[in-house]
Design an enzyme around this catalytic site. Sequence first.
Site, PDB file in Angstrom:
ATOM      1  N   GLN A 197       0.815  -1.171   0.057  1.00 37.03           N
ATOM      2  CA  GLN A 197      -0.106   0.048  -0.079  1.00 37.03           C
ATOM      3  C   GLN A 197       0.823   1.143   0.019  1.00 37.03           C
ATOM      4  O   GLN A 197       1.626   1.404   0.870  1.00 37.03           O
ATOM      5  CB  GLN A 197      -0.921   0.051   1.287  1.00 37.03           C
ATOM      6  N   ALA A 238     -10.454   1.437   7.155  1.00 37.04           N
ATOM      7  CA  ALA A 238      -9.732   0.668   6.130  1.00 37.04           C
ATOM      8  C   ALA A 238      -9.405   1.457   4.832  1.00 37.04           C
ATOM      9  O   ALA A 238      -9.418   2.693   4.840  1.00 37.04           O
ATOM     10  CB  ALA A 238     -10.314  -0.412   5.540  1.00 37.04           C
ATOM     11  N   HIS A 239      -8.315   0.786   4.232  1.00 40.16           N
ATOM     12  CA  HIS A 239      -7.715   1.758   3.050  1.00 40.16           C
ATOM     13  C   HIS A 239      -8.796   2.395   2.328  1.00 40.16           C
ATOM     14  O   HIS A 239      -9.630   1.811   2.011  1.00 40.16           O
ATOM     15  CB  HIS A 239      -6.738   0.872   1.978  1.00 40.16           C
ATOM     16  N   ASN A 240      -8.426   3.581   1.614  1.00 34.33           N
ATOM     17  CA  ASN A 240      -9.280   4.318   0.662  1.00 34.33           C
ATOM     18  C   ASN A 240     -10.503   4.889   1.151  1.00 34.33           C
ATOM     19  O   ASN A 240     -11.339   5.356   0.338  1.00 34.33           O
ATOM     20  CB  ASN A 240      -9.439   3.396  -0.550  1.00 34.33           C
TER      21      ASN A 240
END
Length: 346
Positions: A197, A238-240
């Site tokens: 990431q 979480a991501h994004n």
Amino acid sequence: MEYKILDLTARIGAELSPPSAGDLLITGFTTLEMAGKNDLSFVSSAKYRSQAEKTKAAAVIVPLDMDLPGKVLLKTAQVWQSVIAMLDIFYPEVAPTGKIHDTAIVHESARMGKSVTIGPMSVIESGAEIGDGAIIGALCYIGRNAKIGKGVLVHPQVSVMDDCIIGDRVILHPGAVVGSDGFKFEVINGLPVKIRQVGRVVVEDDVEIGSNTCIDRASFTETRIGRGTKIDNLIQIAHNVEIGPYCMMAAQVGIAGSTKIGAGCIFGGQVGIKDNIQIGNKVMLGAQSGVAQDIHDGMQMFGSPAMPAREGIKIAMALKHLPELMQTIRDLKKRIEILEEKEKKE
């Protein structure tokens, strides 16, 4: 420290009742239950009237429309704003030292603003920027090229990882992690393989992030927390994910990757939200709701799966009667079987 009640009344712009009580001396500020004869307390609504009537407090801050016979009152239109003022008076925060502790490790390329405080054994990596008046507690880690805004309070054992941006006046409570890797794996040749990431986290101004909350960095772009949002302890983002301004989230909320959340939303404890969905502005989610699809602006949802709150509450209440209903069905089934046997014999 002693304060005249008249002086405290003036500090919060309240109305003193009765006015003749102005010389009353106050030495503390606490809850209705804990207050003693020299303490000031408060009541925020009529819901707590009975406790206010029984309190031993010398005086009570109350809403404008509340009367408590025999009590000295400070009447105000903003009880909680008055509470904030009293906390500052009776429980002042420790002023930052504006110094870097001898055991802190600060890279030579890191840039420090004015009056920055860095506690024992904290690490500030290369290229990091710390804004004016920021306080970095003990045992913290500020990663490479991370930026910490002005007046930020970073409690002990917080990690802000590489390239992440923290806005002005943000509060990070102990154990919070900003910028940990997003949970991204793909099955290749039958095995889970990590996908790095390389994005970042952006936390806008005036956000508060609770203890042991984790906010993952984006895959390529950014995970963003909007201005003024308040995030409780033990929350996973979480991501994004993108969270709009002025949201509030209670403990143990989990938000899966790439979900977009609008402004002014309120989520109860243990709400779970699926990845890649959109939640509108001013959405309210009851505790333990499970959200698996988009939600439009202004909706109030409850249950798992989440449904309109009124319907969800009815179902939850009905579930309490499920054992009796099942027994009733079994009894009716037996009666039908008896009647059917009787018909066959006739």
